[in-house]
Every structure is written in structure tokens, then in C-alpha cells.
Design a protein around this motif. Sequence first.
Motif, PDB file in Angstrom:
ATOM      1  N   LYS A  59      39.822  51.146  53.402  1.00 52.44           N
ATOM      2  CA  LYS A  59      39.015  51.270  52.189  1.00 52.44           C
ATOM      3  C   LYS A  59      38.780  52.747  51.876  1.00 52.44           C
ATOM      4  O   LYS A  59      38.801  53.598  52.768  1.00 52.44           O
ATOM      5  N   MET A  62      36.257  50.644  47.831  1.00 50.00           N
ATOM      6  CA  MET A  62      37.297  49.706  47.382  1.00 50.00           C
ATOM      7  C   MET A  62      38.458  49.753  48.356  1.00 50.00           C
ATOM      8  O   MET A  62      38.700  50.771  48.999  1.00 50.00           O
ATOM      9  N   SER A 119      44.302  48.351  46.733  1.00 51.35           N
ATOM     10  CA  SER A 119      44.767  47.641  45.540  1.00 51.35           C
ATOM     11  C   SER A 119      43.688  47.643  44.451  1.00 51.35           C
ATOM     12  O   SER A 119      43.996  47.815  43.259  1.00 51.35           O
ATOM     13  N   GLU A 120      42.423  47.494  44.836  1.00 52.51           N
ATOM     14  CA  GLU A 120      41.332  47.558  43.856  1.00 52.51           C
ATOM     15  C   GLU A 120      41.233  48.955  43.250  1.00 52.51           C
ATOM     16  O   GLU A 120      41.038  49.113  42.050  1.00 52.51           O
ATOM     17  N   LYS A 151      44.016  49.517  40.684  1.00 51.47           N
ATOM     18  CA  LYS A 151      43.706  48.813  39.441  1.00 51.47           C
ATOM     19  C   LYS A 151      42.635  49.573  38.653  1.00 51.47           C
ATOM     20  O   LYS A 151      42.740  49.754  37.446  1.00 51.47           O
ATOM     21  N   PHE A 152      41.585  50.020  39.366  1.00 50.76           N
ATOM     22  CA  PHE A 152      40.513  50.752  38.705  1.00 50.76           C
ATOM     23  C   PHE A 152      41.038  52.052  38.089  1.00 50.76           C
ATOM     24  O   PHE A 152      40.738  52.372  36.939  1.00 50.76           O
TER      25      PHE A 152
END
Length: 76
Positions: A3, A16, A19-20, A23-24
Amino acid sequence: PSKIFVAIGYGFFLEMNFSEAIKFVDKKVKLLNETADELTNKACEIKAHIKFVLEGIKEMEDLKFNQEKERNNLFI
């Protein structure tokens, strides 16, 4: 590490996974590009208005100059 902390704005960070975060960041980049495009268009509009006003001022100065010339010619 699995993370990371991502700055989301106003001094706030979110933890995050990768992958998050990707995307963000993609959404944030898209939003910033749209904002930049809007500001560029607005700047172009303002620049066009400035040019229009400057041309109007030049015309008014030329008319004023020509009228003064004509008045001077009457008294010669």
C-alpha cells in the motif's frame, strides 16, 4: 510494500493499494487536463476581447487625429 499513501488534496492522504492508486491518479490527471483545457479556452477568449478593445481604441484615436487635422486645415 503493498500500500502507498496518495495525496488527495487539501493536505489529506489516503492509504491505497497500487491498483486503487493508479485508478485515482488516472481520474485526477483526466480532471486536471479538462480544467487546463477550460482555462486555456477562457484565456483565449479574454485575449480576443483585449485585442478587440485595443483595435477599437486605435480606431477612436485615428478618428480623433483625423478630426483635429480637418479642424486645423480650416484655419490655415
